[in-house]
Design a protein around this motif. Sequence first.
Motif, short mmCIF file in Angstrom:
data_model
loop_
_atom_site.label_atom_id
_atom_site.label_comp_id
_atom_site.label_asym_id
_atom_site.label_seq_id
_atom_site.Cartn_x
_atom_site.Cartn_y
_atom_site.Cartn_z
N LYS A 178 -3.94 33.10 -16.77
CA LYS A 178 -5.20 33.77 -17.04
C LYS A 178 -5.66 33.50 -18.48
CE LYS A 178 -4.32 37.53 -13.78
NZ LYS A 178 -4.22 38.99 -13.58
N GLU A 179 -5.31 32.32 -18.94
CA GLU A 179 -5.65 31.97 -20.31
C GLU A 179 -7.17 31.98 -20.55
OE1 GLU A 179 -1.60 30.55 -19.42
OE2 GLU A 179 -3.54 30.35 -18.40
N ASN A 180 -7.93 31.68 -19.51
CA ASN A 180 -9.39 31.61 -19.64
C ASN A 180 -10.08 32.88 -19.18
OD1 ASN A 180 -11.51 30.00 -20.63
ND2 ASN A 180 -12.14 29.44 -18.56
N HIS A 181 -9.30 33.96 -18.98
CA HIS A 181 -9.88 35.26 -18.66
C HIS A 181 -10.21 35.98 -19.97
CE1 HIS A 181 -8.82 36.04 -14.24
NE2 HIS A 181 -8.48 34.78 -14.48
N PRO A 182 -11.13 36.94 -19.95
CA PRO A 182 -11.40 37.73 -21.16
C PRO A 182 -10.16 38.54 -21.54
CG PRO A 182 -13.15 38.03 -19.54
CD PRO A 182 -12.03 37.32 -18.85
N VAL A 183 -9.91 38.67 -22.83
CA VAL A 183 -8.81 39.51 -23.28
C VAL A 183 -9.19 40.97 -23.05
CG1 VAL A 183 -9.68 39.60 -25.66
CG2 VAL A 183 -7.25 39.99 -25.21
N VAL A 184 -8.23 41.80 -22.63
CA VAL A 184 -8.50 43.21 -22.35
C VAL A 184 -7.50 44.10 -23.09
CG1 VAL A 184 -9.56 42.76 -20.11
CG2 VAL A 184 -7.09 43.11 -20.24
N VAL A 254 -13.88 33.21 -17.61
CA VAL A 254 -15.23 33.09 -18.16
C VAL A 254 -15.91 31.88 -17.54
CG1 VAL A 254 -14.53 34.17 -20.33
CG2 VAL A 254 -14.47 31.68 -20.13
N LYS A 255 -17.22 31.93 -17.43
CA LYS A 255 -18.05 30.88 -16.84
C LYS A 255 -17.81 30.70 -15.35
CE LYS A 255 -18.86 28.20 -21.06
NZ LYS A 255 -18.90 26.86 -21.68
N SER A 256 -17.30 31.75 -14.67
CA SER A 256 -17.13 31.67 -13.23
C SER A 256 -18.47 31.82 -12.50
CB SER A 256 -16.18 32.77 -12.74
OG SER A 256 -14.86 32.56 -13.19
N TYR A 265 -22.95 34.02 -20.62
CA TYR A 265 -22.20 34.29 -19.40
C TYR A 265 -21.69 35.73 -19.34
CZ TYR A 265 -22.15 29.22 -18.75
OH TYR A 265 -22.52 27.91 -18.58
N ASP A 266 -21.60 36.25 -18.12
CA ASP A 266 -21.01 37.57 -17.86
C ASP A 266 -21.68 38.71 -18.63
OD1 ASP A 266 -19.11 36.64 -16.03
OD2 ASP A 266 -17.68 36.18 -17.61
#
Length: 297
Positions: A178-184, A254-256, A265-266
């Motif tokens: 999930k390296e390209n997911h937003p940090v939460v 991101v950019k999905s 994006y998003d």
Amino acid sequence: MVIQTGLKKLLSMASLLFVLFIGRMKKNPLLFILVFLCACSGDKESFVPETHPEGMVWIPGGEFMMGGDDGLAKEDELPIHSVRVNGFWMDETEVTNTEFAKFVEETGYITVAERTPDWKELKKQLPAGTPKPHDSLLVAGSLVFEKEFMELQTPIWNWVKGANWKEPLGPGSSIEGKENHPVVHIAWEDAMAYASWAGKRLPTEAEWEFAARGGGLQTSVNLREIASRKANVWQGTFPYQNSEIDGHFYSSPVKSFEPNAIGLYDMSGNVWEWVSDWYDPDYYKRSSGFENPKGPD
């Protein structure tokens, strides 16, 4: 985040919690926080910087009607009022796990969710006389949205010891893949630290809403309609059933999905994001006609 031209003044920002998940739209019923944006302010609407920071979008300034404009608007989002903002640069996506990991690696930063709570600080935010919790409860952790909350017989949002940006669902989970997911699980304090390290700032709420509306081109009604089809949002009866037609229950890379009218994006869906402003439930009632508002004192 934001990079301001001219004096490059860092804005002062607000504080909240750290949680995780789906909802870059302010009124999205899905919760979870966080990401940061960047913006870079110019002095005039016609100003266009000569250089183009990588991964950022220039948003010319302008005037727009800020606030909730449909039946889902809450009292603290009213009344709708005219606001003018200068031009600014904004990150085209949320901050990803990869980007945040680089920050942590270079600075050794420890997020709020990874720190043992300080009772002396906590009680300042609680009613006078609130008894101190048992020490076993004063441990590092964060709130996690429980996907199977009915089966588990837990609250929808559950405090999970050890939940943080590296282990978003608690101990044993990870961001691998999930390296390209937003940090939460990022607190406002963490967002501020990251922004400072990156040489940027968080946007004001007015800048963020202007950008989310495509530079003032779209209403929130339009955004909701678009989000229901082209964004990672809750699809079904919240919180009992999510059809996951968009392919995601929690965050998405991101950019999905397609960007909005100005290339961001998003701006609807995926995760909640931090802005610089402090919060006041009556602020909108006193903010009509402001230029570049920075929120309540």
